[in-house]
Write an enzyme that holds these catalytic residues in place. Structure first.
Site, PDB file in Angstrom:
ATOM      1  N   HIS A  51       0.916  -1.162   0.036  1.00  0.00           N
ATOM      2  CA  HIS A  51       0.081   0.129   0.094  1.00  0.00           C
ATOM      3  C   HIS A  51       0.932   1.233   0.058  1.00  0.00           C
ATOM      4  CE1 HIS A  51      -3.886   1.654   0.545  1.00  0.00           C
ATOM      5  NE2 HIS A  51      -3.190   2.910   1.355  1.00  0.00           N
ATOM      6  N   ASP A  81     -14.683   2.891   6.140  1.00  0.00           N
ATOM      7  CA  ASP A  81     -13.583   3.691   5.728  1.00  0.00           C
ATOM      8  C   ASP A  81     -13.738   4.223   4.501  1.00  0.00           C
ATOM      9  OD1 ASP A  81     -10.879   4.766   5.512  1.00  0.00           O
ATOM     10  OD2 ASP A  81     -10.885   3.431   3.690  1.00  0.00           O
ATOM     11  N   ARG A 117     -13.953  12.845   4.911  1.00  0.00           N
ATOM     12  CA  ARG A 117     -12.719  13.612   5.331  1.00  0.00           C
ATOM     13  C   ARG A 117     -12.360  14.411   3.954  1.00  0.00           C
ATOM     14  NH1 ARG A 117      -9.054   8.910   6.097  1.00  0.00           N
ATOM     15  NH2 ARG A 117      -7.276  10.597   6.494  1.00  0.00           N
ATOM     16  N   SER A 125      -7.069   4.211   8.603  1.00  0.00           N
ATOM     17  CA  SER A 125      -8.002   4.212   7.348  1.00  0.00           C
ATOM     18  C   SER A 125      -7.275   3.238   6.681  1.00  0.00           C
ATOM     19  CB  SER A 125      -7.896   5.708   6.711  1.00  0.00           C
ATOM     20  OG  SER A 125      -8.145   5.378   5.178  1.00  0.00           O
ATOM     21  N   LYS A 184      -8.168  -1.177   6.094  1.00  0.00           N
ATOM     22  CA  LYS A 184      -8.238  -1.930   4.842  1.00  0.00           C
ATOM     23  C   LYS A 184      -7.280  -3.121   4.783  1.00  0.00           C
ATOM     24  CE  LYS A 184      -7.800   1.929   2.854  1.00  0.00           C
ATOM     25  NZ  LYS A 184      -8.204   3.190   1.969  1.00  0.00           N
TER      26      LYS A 184
HETATM   27  N1  URA Z   1      -4.734   6.552   1.937  1.00  0.00           N
HETATM   28  C1  URA Z   1      -5.895   5.818   2.774  1.00  0.00           C
HETATM   29  O1  URA Z   1      -6.303   4.652   2.291  1.00  0.00           O
HETATM   30  N2  URA Z   1      -6.506   6.399   3.544  1.00  0.00           N
HETATM   31  C2  URA Z   1      -5.985   7.895   3.827  1.00  0.00           C
HETATM   32  O2  URA Z   1      -6.605   8.181   4.734  1.00  0.00           O
HETATM   33  C3  URA Z   1      -5.025   8.359   3.085  1.00  0.00           C
HETATM   34  C4  URA Z   1      -4.270   7.701   2.133  1.00  0.00           C
END
Ligand code: URA
Ligand code: CA
Length: 439
Positions: A82, A161, A168, A183, A187
């Site tokens: 990620h 999320d 957000r 966040s 995931k």
């Molecule tokens: N990437 C994400 O998945 N969440 C965030 O809050 C910022 C970047």
């Protein structure tokens, strides 16, 4: 306690209990708590921060807001990666096939682009016929048969999320360390992998602008992963200048193919090999990061990484006949921009270039906006390169009706050429949940 009291508690600098946080997240996901209260709470978190215990509770509550993906029918150590988001960040399209070619099963669920940051799902969609909306059964079957699948995250994975991120994004509360950490890690936990490699972007083109904040985010995410039983290898890497030379969807696929063919940009190639090496190491196929990186280099050199990319795209229905023969991006409305003077590329401003591609129709300001996958730009010189007046500097890939003269001027304004040969760092720091931290 009701939502208003929880907002006030955070506003006044208090710490919420795990039960209070779970009640907020469950209430919001179920539609009982309205956007305005959740937005106020996010703003309170933005200013007050969260304790590590609160962040961990928020992560767990979000990971539990929908069903978790069960990858247990896939043999081996499943590795995910990620990036916190940046410009010219084509890393997933490169590292996933390299790791898969090393025998590490890659079950990659990705998001779409939002704001000026790109998204892997849109890039893959630029390949004609390539499907990213796989059912979970198809996704699992493809990983079992081909060792790799790259699909869009389904709406039921971490619904809290998905809702919170959109809220957000519209309320100025994205750039909060605990909100980003929870966040991302919720995931990762929900998507079922055993190990995750994190690329925390730092600089002008990232959510975290300074190193201290990015390093704190890296530590927080590593700790959250470790607490959930995940092996985490995390890097803080530079996003003051674009990572790759391509910005846009189809052009980033072209650059991924270039890197996988051993002729990609310096910065993108270097980071892709490091991250792919970490994935190979986390997947148990290499004993160290250095060995993982050497394996990644060898898999690019002997063509097996590119073959795996081709296999993955074809398995998802993509036309791969162009690979190795011509670029994916059409050149019908291409505009070559030459260097106006000689010198070194002193600076390349990532956000300006990314916004330019968005203005051309290549990005989305809102989740539901349509995008043009073929527009974008490609830099022919990287930050720090020497350039002669009149040499090709960049190409804009436009479409019918775009004001190409004005766009060319704007692109040129985002690149500085001068006498200084500046040094552009790439990796600032790394952490391994099993081995600690190094500079
Ligand atoms: N990437 C994400 O998945 N969440 C965030 O809050 C910022 C970047
Ligand atoms: Ca926003």
């Amino acid at each position: 306690m009701n939502a208003e009291q929880l907002i006030e508690k955070k506003r006044d600098g208090g710490a919420l209990t795990a039960e209070e946080i779970r009640a907020l997240i469950e209430g919001y996901t179920a539609g009982r708590i309205p956007d305005y209260q959740m937005a106020a709470w996010c703003m309170a978190v933005y200013f007050r921060g969260m304790t590590p215990e609160e962040t961990a509770a928020l992560t767990r509550a979000m990971a539990d807001s929908g069903p978790r993906a069960d990858l247990s029918s896939i043999p081996g150590v499943k590795v995910d990666k990620h990036s916190t988001g940046g410009v010219g960040d084509t890393i997933t399209l490169i590292t996933a096939p390299i790791a898969a070619a090393a025998g590490v099963p890659v079950a990659k669920l990705s998001g779409r682009s939002l704001g000026f940051t790109g998204g892997t799902v849109d890039k893959l969609s630029a390949i004609p016929g390539c499907r990213t909306a796989l059912s979970f059964e198809e996704f699992i079957r493809q990983v079992r048969e081909h060792g790799i699948a790259m699909a869009g995250q389904s709406a039921d994975l971490c619904p809290a999320d998905a809702l919170l991120y959109a809220l957000r994004d519209a309320t100025g509360t994205v750039e909060s360390l605990p909100l980003i950490a929870s966040s991302v890690m919720s995931k990762k936990i929900a998507s079922g992998a055993d190990a995750v490699v994190l690329d925390v972007k730092c600089g002008r083109g990232a959510f975290m602008k300074d190193r201290r904040a990015a390093e704190a985010l890296m530590r927080e995410m590593t700790a959250l992963g470790r607490a959930a039983g995940l092996r985490v290898i995390a890097f803080v890497t530079d996003m003051n200048v674009p990572l790759g030379t391509a910005i846009g969807n189809s052009v980033e696929v072209d650059e991924a193919v270039d890197v996988l063919s051993g002729r990609g940009g310096r910065r993108l190639t270097a980071l892709a090999l490091t991250i792919a090496g970490a994935m190979i190491c986390a997947g148990g196929k290499a004993g160290s990061l250095a060995e993982g990186r050497r394996m990644a280099e060898a898999l690019v050199r002997d063509g097996r990484a590119l073959a795996k990319f081709r296999e993955c795209a074809a398995a998802q229905g993509g036309d791969v006949s162009w690979i190795g023969r011509r670029p994916l991006t059409p050149e019908t409305h291409a505009r070559l921009v030459r260097a106006p003077r000689s010198g070194y590329v002193e600076d390349v401003r990532p956000v300006e270039l990314a916004r330019l591609v968005m203005d051309m129709g290549g990005g989305r300001a809102r989740k539901e906006d349509p995008i043009d996958l073929t527009v974008g730009l490609r830099l022919w010189k990287e930050p720090g390169d020497k350039v002669e007046a009149g040499e090709p500097l960049l190409t804009l890939y436009g479409r019918e009706g775009l004001p190409m003269d004005r766009l060319a001027d704007e692109a040129l304004a985002a690149v500085s050429i001068g006498p200084e040969q500046n040094v552009f760092p790439l990796v600032y720091r790394m952490a391994d949940s099993e081995a600690g931290e190094t500079e």
